[in-house]
Design an enzyme around this catalytic site. Structure first.
Site, mmCIF file in Angstrom:
data_model
loop_
_atom_site.group_PDB
_atom_site.id
_atom_site.type_symbol
_atom_site.label_atom_id
_atom_site.label_comp_id
_atom_site.label_asym_id
_atom_site.label_seq_id
_atom_site.Cartn_x
_atom_site.Cartn_y
_atom_site.Cartn_z
ATOM 1 N N ASP A 8 4.520 -5.679 1.609
ATOM 2 C CA ASP A 8 4.268 -5.630 0.020
ATOM 3 C C ASP A 8 5.357 -6.899 -0.641
ATOM 4 O OD1 ASP A 8 1.808 -4.754 0.364
ATOM 5 O OD2 ASP A 8 2.997 -2.972 -1.303
ATOM 6 N N ASP A 134 -9.126 1.674 -5.183
ATOM 7 C CA ASP A 134 -7.648 2.802 -4.940
ATOM 8 C C ASP A 134 -8.095 3.524 -6.318
ATOM 9 O OD1 ASP A 134 -6.340 0.550 -3.866
ATOM 10 O OD2 ASP A 134 -6.119 -0.660 -5.715
#
Length: 249
Positions: A8, A134
């Protein structure tokens, strides 16, 4: 089952968030280029990169990211603010192996339909596109996990399947960044509902034992990030696992 190492990026630096909270970012003293070189030297062929700035509509990282990605032969699964057909086309043209779509697929009913007809068609969508789901207590979240969708989880999966999208990246927000174990029950529910989906598990993986648990329920692959940076899972272990997985396949 294949292990996909995750990187990330926030403000050009390698980070991991906790429950998707930008205020709970852990910055690591290693660069994207160093991580890619390390993975590639250990035989990793595939990595997962999320542009956290891009997820908020800031694409200032993109040139930096692609200058590094294009120097490598490693395949990239890429996400972060992919909210238009044009952006998907741009990323594929830049050599991205798989593009992750999330918020736009939920909020714009025509987006996946247009993506299927204009980009990949019903036969190739799972090769090029990953639909991110998600989930917080089985509620689908989007827009950086700040908004809740009224669409039921299984209903959304069915909608995607009808359009030719079979590969899903499912993150249990309750587990994300906590190293408390993977959400095996959630993934089992998804696979019980649609046994033929290509499911990528994400969130909470802390050990090779967690990965073994995921293999038992036959998820296609899993994304591992923080466990690598916190030395819970070594790159050598990932290499050995993936080589065995490829041989078995």
């Amino acid at each position: 089952m294949y292990i996909i190492p995750a990187i990330d990026i926030l403000n050009g630096k390698v980070v991991r968030l906790r429950e998707g909270d930008y205020e709970q970012a852990t910055f690591y003293g290693v660069t994207l280029e160093e991580m890619i070189e390390k993975y590639q030297s250990k035989g990793t062929e595939f990595i997962h990169i999320i542009d956290l700035n891009g997820a908020k509509g800031d694409f200032s990282n993109q040139k930096f990211l692609f200058d590094i990605i294009n120097k490598s032969e490693i395949k990239v699964q890429y996400g972060g603010g992919v909210r238009s057909i044009e952006k998907v086309k741009e990323l594929i043209d830049l050599g991205i192996h798989r593009v992750i779509v999330g918020t736009q697929a939920i909020t714009n009913p025509e987006f996946l339909k247009d993506l299927s007809s204009q980009i990949c068609g019903t036969e190739k969508c799972s090769d090029q596109i990953v639909v991110a789901i998600d989930v917080l207590d089985e509620v689908i979240k989007y827009s950086g996990w700040m908004e809740s969708s009224p669409i039921k989880l299984m209903e959304y999966v069915d909608r995607c399947l009808d359009l030719g999208f079979f590969r899903f990246l499912c993150t249990d927000i309750n587990k994300d960044g906590k190293l408390g174990g993977a959400s095996v029950e959630l993934y089992q529910k998804l696979l019980d509902h649609s046994p033929f989906i290509k499911l990528i598990a994400s969130g909470g993986i802390s050990s090779m034992a967690d990965i073994e648990d995921l293999q038992k329920i036959k998820v296609e692959s899993c994304v591992v990030g923080k466990a690598i940076y916190e030395n819970r899972i070594s790159i050598d272990e990932i290499k050995a696992w993936n080589l065995k997985a490829l041989i078995s396949f």
